[in-house]
Scaffold this active site. Structure first.
Site, short mmCIF file in Angstrom:
data_model
loop_
_atom_site.label_atom_id
_atom_site.label_comp_id
_atom_site.label_asym_id
_atom_site.label_seq_id
_atom_site.Cartn_x
_atom_site.Cartn_y
_atom_site.Cartn_z
N TRP A 1 -25.25 66.77 102.65
CA TRP A 1 -24.86 67.98 101.89
C TRP A 1 -23.37 68.29 102.00
CZ3 TRP A 1 -29.19 69.41 105.43
CH2 TRP A 1 -30.41 69.10 104.85
N ASP B 1 -17.20 81.91 110.74
CA ASP B 1 -16.92 83.36 110.78
C ASP B 1 -15.92 83.74 109.69
OD1 ASP B 1 -18.55 83.81 112.93
OD2 ASP B 1 -16.93 83.93 114.42
N LYS C 1 -33.22 94.29 70.45
CA LYS C 1 -33.98 95.45 69.98
C LYS C 1 -35.48 95.18 70.07
CE LYS C 1 -30.83 97.88 67.00
NZ LYS C 1 -30.00 97.56 65.88
N GLY D 1 -38.38 86.41 77.70
CA GLY D 1 -38.69 85.00 77.40
C GLY D 1 -37.44 84.17 77.20
N GLU E 1 -23.86 77.52 104.18
CA GLU E 1 -22.97 78.24 105.14
C GLU E 1 -23.78 79.11 106.09
OE1 GLU E 1 -19.06 79.48 104.16
OE2 GLU E 1 -18.92 78.01 102.54
#
Ligand code: CAA
Length: 411
Positions: free
Chosen positions: A157, A242, A271, A343, A366
């Site tokens: 990764w 950090d 609408k 939808g 992270e």
């Protein structure tokens, strides 16, 4: 908490530049690069020309040293247009931070100026197949051999892998040590034995590569050991996280704002029952909640960045809080935004589906949000000494009842 949050003129100027780049090179190209799973080079080039990679590099090494708050403002603007490009930019700060916080003068002079100019991209190689949350459980080794280290193993990764020129790689240099096992070592692209293997096919943030990096007896000068002292790697990783977590949290704030903006625009246009759906109270409640959460996240993130800029001693807790809250918010807001789109929101030809896919990784990378909560809780318990004066207000029946032979538990 920091005493105040101050936006410097430079920070606001950089934010404005980022907004221009986001409008011109990021948002219009986001769908294209998401579909193709390709890096947005136009936007990266524009960011370099605008000096955006100087934000996180100290002045002495060719940067602006603009601070964490400025970095958050820039990242937020870019992520608002495309969360994937937000991380493509911010990961350079993440990868550079071990050099900034732990590097020797020589190392800073060697790598930071080219990073500031945007000529060299950076990646941070901590995670492995069997070491994600357990960041100290690494298996990649670096053995000292005279004036070199020889690195063997695989990293998983690696965000920006392949695009990056400089890789900060966390390796085991002393397998016998408990607390000083790990060191961070810089590996440059092109070093024999270094290769990018599996390029991940991802759910979201598809415009930035996430890859496996492989190290087959990669020989690097001992001078690439960050800080020049072995065993400091875990500390460097934690100090980096950090400082980097407010930035990923700013990416989340930008992502949340981007989803909210789209939901507002669509709800005004769409609408049903003869009226825009934004006139319905149930939709209004959703929009209001999305806005409230996004704003709350924004100011917690700014506070965590200001804590870093003002030199607050322990920023671990506030950085973890901001990361956790902002990234959870980004997912919640993206989910509600899809709902507002109905939808159409489920369909890839509408932009909100991408925002939904992009949001999921934020609460994973992270440091998962479970790790953030663990870090917050550990710090609360560590700081609890300052609350000891409250003891007197809490009856101590529970202690009495469990003293052997004094009282039996009721039942
Ligand atoms: N700053 C400085 N030192 C720290 C520290 C901090 N914030 N946190 C811990 N340390 C030190 C401790 O003081 C301790 O030092 P000693 O051994 O000298 O006493 C040492 O580090 C070990 O600390 P812990 O016992 O707390 O360590 P742990 O094994 O319990 O793990 C953890 C703590 C918080 C779970 C840590 O492993 C962690 O943060 N895990 C998550 C890893 C992570 O965030 N990975 C993300 C990869 S990057 C990424 O995802 C980027 C990307 O792709 C975009």
């Amino acid at each position: 908490m920091p005493q105040n949050i101050v936006f410097s003129e430079l920070a606001l100027e950089l934010q404005a530049k980022a907004r221009v780049i986001a409008d011109k090179y990021v948002r219009p190209l986001a769908a294209k690069y998401d579909k193709a799973q390709e890096y947005n080079r136009e936007a990266a080039q524009a960011a370099a020309e605008a000096g955006l990679f100087k934000v996180f590099v100290p002045k002495e090494y060719g940067g602006y040293g603009a601070g964490s708050l400025a970095l958050c403002l820039v990242t937020e603007e870019l992520a608002k247009a495309d969360s994937g490009f937000g991380v493509a930019y911010a990961v350079n700060a993440l990868g550079s931070t071990p050099i900034v916080v732990g590097g020797t003068e020589e190392q800073k002079k060697k790598w930071l100026p080219a990073i500031a100019r945007g000529e060299k991209m950076v990646a941070f190689c901590l995670s492995e197949k069997n070491a994600g949350s357990d960041a100290s459980g690494l298996a990649v080794t670096a053995e000292r051999d005279g004036e070199h280290y020889v690195i063997c193993g695989e990293k998983k990764w690696t965000t920006n892998g392949g695009v990056a020129d400089v890789y900060t790689v966390f390796c085991v240099t002393d397998p016998t040590s408990k607390s000083r096992r790990i060191s961070a070592i810089v590996v440059e692209k092109g070093t024999p034995g270094f290769s990018v293997k599996k390029v991940e096919d991802k759910m979201g943030i598809r415009c930035v590569p996430v890859v496996e990096t492989h190290y087959d007896n990669v020989r690097v000068p001992a001078g690439n050991l960050i800080g020049g002292r072995a065993g400091m790697g875990f500390t460097h990783a934690m100090q980096t996280l950090d400082r980097a977590r407010p930035c990923v949290a700013a990416q989340a704030v930008g992502a949340a704002q981007g989803s909210l903006d789209l939901a507002i625009v669509y709800s005004n246009r769409r609408k049903q029952f003869g009226a825009p759906i934004s006139s319905f109270q149930m939709v209004q409640k959703m929009l209001a909640d999305m806005a409230i959460k996004t704003e709350a996240a924004r100011w917690l993130v700014y506070a965590s960045a200001a804590a870093i800029d003002t030199g607050m001693q322990n920023v671990t807790k506030i950085a973890a809080m901001g990361k956790c809250f902002a990234t959870d918010t980004a997912m919640e807001v993206a989910t509600d935004a899809v709902q507002v789109f109905g939808g159409y929101g489920f369909m890839e030809d509408y932009p909100i589906a991408k925002n939904f896919r992009d949001a999921k990784i934020l609460s994973i990378y992270e440091g998962t949000n479970q790790v953030q909560r663990l870090v917050v809780a550990r710090n609360l318990i560590k700081e609890s000494e300052s609350l000891s004066h409250l003891q007197q207000y809490i009856p101590q029946e529970e202690q009495k009842s469990y003293k052997k032979g004094v009282a039996q538990p009721q039942g």
